[in-house]
Write an enzyme that holds these catalytic residues in place. Structure first.
Site, short mmCIF file in Angstrom:
data_model
loop_
_atom_site.label_atom_id
_atom_site.label_comp_id
_atom_site.label_asym_id
_atom_site.label_seq_id
_atom_site.Cartn_x
_atom_site.Cartn_y
_atom_site.Cartn_z
N ASN A 1 35.75 47.12 61.82
CA ASN A 1 36.94 47.43 61.03
C ASN A 1 36.75 47.04 59.56
O ASN A 1 35.63 46.88 59.09
CB ASN A 1 38.20 46.81 61.63
CG ASN A 1 39.41 47.74 61.48
OD1 ASN A 1 39.70 48.23 60.40
ND2 ASN A 1 40.12 47.98 62.57
N HIS B 1 33.13 48.48 59.42
CA HIS B 1 32.26 48.59 60.60
C HIS B 1 30.81 48.15 60.38
O HIS B 1 29.86 48.84 60.78
CB HIS B 1 32.27 50.01 61.15
CG HIS B 1 33.55 50.39 61.84
ND1 HIS B 1 34.34 49.49 62.51
CD2 HIS B 1 34.16 51.60 61.98
CE1 HIS B 1 35.38 50.12 63.03
NE2 HIS B 1 35.30 51.40 62.72
N HIS C 1 33.41 51.54 70.16
CA HIS C 1 34.21 52.55 69.47
C HIS C 1 34.20 53.88 70.23
O HIS C 1 33.91 54.94 69.65
CB HIS C 1 33.64 52.73 68.06
CG HIS C 1 34.58 53.29 67.05
ND1 HIS C 1 35.20 54.52 67.20
CD2 HIS C 1 35.00 52.81 65.86
CE1 HIS C 1 35.95 54.77 66.14
NE2 HIS C 1 35.85 53.74 65.31
N ASP D 1 45.88 55.08 62.82
CA ASP D 1 44.61 54.39 62.54
C ASP D 1 44.96 52.96 62.18
O ASP D 1 44.79 52.51 61.05
CB ASP D 1 43.84 55.08 61.40
CG ASP D 1 42.43 54.52 61.21
OD1 ASP D 1 42.01 53.68 62.04
OD2 ASP D 1 41.76 54.90 60.24
N GLU E 1 40.16 50.49 70.40
CA GLU E 1 39.07 49.57 70.04
C GLU E 1 39.57 48.14 70.13
O GLU E 1 40.34 47.68 69.29
CB GLU E 1 38.59 49.86 68.62
CG GLU E 1 38.16 51.28 68.35
CD GLU E 1 38.18 51.59 66.87
OE1 GLU E 1 37.57 50.83 66.08
OE2 GLU E 1 38.83 52.58 66.47
#
Length: 349
Positions: free
Chosen positions: A83, A109, A180, A250, A314
């Protein structure tokens, strides 16, 4: 049907290291494919209510395709820090670190070359599980500490994909690992007609750059309320600032369970096929992502993905935790062992 032995095939090389594709099969005939490049789950074929099998994971055809472009992080292990981190800046034990800026003005990420772009060592192979590991050297992507991490993937006869992580460090550092996977329980089309329930009463809103504001607010009265079953598409394009910023969902939601304990993330159901997914984790948060930026990304059979073709749950710590001391800590010290268990369980009804 009896358990089928592990299948292993050479899938090519990357930077002089061998890459393999592993196929795990369980007693129900479900089939999980994993590669040690990026810890990617390449496909998962499982039955619908009529016994028909379909691949419910988004992915690509070959190693070459993943190497060419996996900017959507399809089914990778994201690390050393999954993230976003605001402007790539953090402080560990009073020392400041500047990380890569690879998502607008922020870090995402793992940085420029995260765990998703590494060939992992395969340290254990069994009929229905493999374990991959790597040492992330001190200074990799400018993080402090040499971190040794392993991830075990298991496909059980109860139709569970089980991911178990362990990590240690030789210097105080921050870590946040996630897998993911993009799920589509129909195997095709978009996922707005999936019914979703999340064990989450709160979420962390984001600013215009998708960084948490630091607030933790109730989902009640917002499009983020999945505390009872709701179609993913029902409020995805609602006239609500958070949906506008995320171009859908998101966002990190707070899992309603004690910190560190194993519990339910949520459930997804696809009425046409009857496929049902239950997700569990020891992590405190879940990033709900609805594939808002998938359009044009090349998928399997050299077919471009469409917008919202997959959804992600996730399991992870909250984004930008190092810069929000009131969030659960992502710090790992020498002598400590980080562990995580996340499970995706499939059935049909």
């Amino acid at each position: 049907m009896e358990t089928v032995a592990l299948k292993k095939e050479n899938w090519g090389t990357h930077e002089g290291q061998e890459v393999f594709l592993y196929t795990l099969t369980n007693a129900l005939g479900s089939e999980l494919q994993i590669t040690n490049y990026g810890g990617i789950m390449v496909s998962f074929k499982t039955a619908d209510r009529e016994g028909n099998f379909a691949d419910v994971l988004l992915g690509k055809d070959s190693l070459a395709d993943y190497l060419k472009d996996n900017g959507c992080y399809l089914s990778v292990i994201a690390g050393r820090y999954a993230n976003r981190i605001c402007k790539g800046q953090l402080s560990v034990e009073g020392k400041d670190y500047q990380l890569a800026i690879n998502n607008g003005e922020n870090f995402l990420h793992g940085g420029a070359k995260g765990f998703d772009q590494k060939v992992w060592d395969v340290t254990e192979e069994a009929d229905q599980s493999i374990t991959i590991s790597r040492v992330s050297p001190d200074g990799e992507e400018n993080f402090p500490g040499a971190v040794t991490v392993s991830v075990q993937f298991t496909l059980t006869n109860e139709n569970e994909i089980v991911l178990e992580y362990k990590a240690t460090t030789d210097k105080t550092t921050v870590i946040n690992f996630t897998s993911h996977p993009y799920f589509n329980l129909k195997g095709e089309g978009n996922i707005e007609d999936h019914e979703l329930t999340l064990n989450c009463k709160y979420f962390t809103p984001i600013d215009e750059t998708c960084i948490p504001t630091g607030e933790i607010i109730s989902v009640k009265g917002t499009p983020f309320d999945f505390t009872s079953p709701k179609l993913i598409g029902k409020e995805i394009d609602a006239d609500y600032e958070q949906n506008r910023i995320g171009v859908g969902y998101d966002h990190n939601l707070v899992i309603d369970k004690p910190l560190g304990e194993y519990g339910l993330i949520g459930e997804a159901y696809e009425p046409a096929s009857g496929r049902f997914l239950q997700a569990y984790t020891t992590e405190p948060g879940v990033q709900l992502y609805t594939g808002n930026w998938l359009e044009g990304d090349m998928g399997k059979n050299q077919t471009p993905h469409i917008k919202r073709q997959g959804f992600c749950m996730e399991a992870q710590h909250y984004p930008d935790s190092p810069n929000n001391p009131h969030f659960p800590s992502t710090e790992l010290k020498p002598g400590e062992t980080y562990t995580q268990k996340t499970v995706y369980k499939f059935s049909a009804k």
